[in-house]
Design a protein around this motif. Sequence first.
Motif: not given
Lengths: 335, 91
Positions: A19-29, A39-45, A49-51
Amino acid sequence: MGFLGDIGSFIMTPLYYLVSVVLVGWHKVFGAVFGAESGISWVLSIIGLTLVIRAALIPLFVKQIKSSRNMQLLQPKVKELQKKYGHDRERLTQETMALYRETGTNPFSSCLPLIVQMPIFLALFRLLSKAAGGHGHGVLTDHDANLFAHAPIFGGTISSSFTKSSGEVSVQIVAICLVIAMTATTFLTQRQLMSKNMPADALSGPYAQQQKMLLYVLPLVFAVGGIAFPIGVLLYWTTSNLWTMGQQFYVIRNNPAPNTEAFRAKERRDAEKARRHGHTPEAGTPATETQDPSSETPKPAPGAAKRQQPKKQSRSQRRTAKPKPKPTTEQGETP
Amino acid sequence: MKYVLIGLLKAYRFAISPLYGQVCRYHPSCSAYALEAVTVHGSIKGSWLAVRRLGRCHPWARGGYDPVPPKRVPIDTSQQPLGHVNTTQGV
């Protein structure tokens, strides 16, 4: 409980990493676009993750669709069983399931998708609540954890919930909106399934009454429980529900259960399509049409192939069925 | 321990399971199987049976009728669970 705790952490530790790998990965993007602290970058992350998780489960979904594709051909046999064991629900279920097994056709999705998603949900929940205390988990560093838990969203943070909103009205409003969205998607998915993709006889009787009652009671239970969940988890839940809804919409539209509202709607659409393409309307409903000749003429006589009616008939039937063509020759045969 | 598991399973079957409708490819469903397995075989063997059943419940499995195996040790009939009195092995 030490032993059970060991089993728990044995299962959960890899999931925290996942979960953290995917989450942090999206957050990098998204962090590169909207800023790491927004906040929006974490919301989208979280949505990302869900997707990712739901997309990873697509093969299971595809396999399920394939194995439920022949349900329509199985329908006469299911009907037969219903006639035979209709009075005995337990026996009917046993026999129906045995039939599914024999034919390798099964309309149910299996428990695997649920079993996989539950601990992932739990992992996100724990990740978020630990992050709220400033502790990272998996590849989420303490620094990232702080950013994550305190990511601002409408005046609150991602880790705050309705009950832990520290008096912020705007946070409570956001939390309530998400709880309502989460509950509504659950409810609508379930109702769509019941009203469109279940045969009428499955919707009567005491068992179905209970199902119907639960349909209305359970969202309430979840709405009440939902106010304790942090906003980040509600986001995950709602997104996942939306995905489920889309998937179910696809199934109901393209692969409906026989004998249901959705099935008739698909037949109408197919007929309509066939008409637009200039075919005869019969082409749209192949199920009943194509089954007939194979079952009724097991062994056509050599000369019968060119006749107009290849159905096997006794002489008396033939005489009563079509007296018009050449009545004289047929009567000449009998004496 | 056994009663904790039974309580958890009953809670799941009441509150969470109905949300998803029937998903299980077997009869009895995985949670009903787990509940019966724990009731009949106790927490350790029952859990093991339930885990094995969950492992079997995936889209590549054919599903079907798959009841909890009866207890080997001869016991008095009052201990027998509901579904085992007159079930013919369906497959």
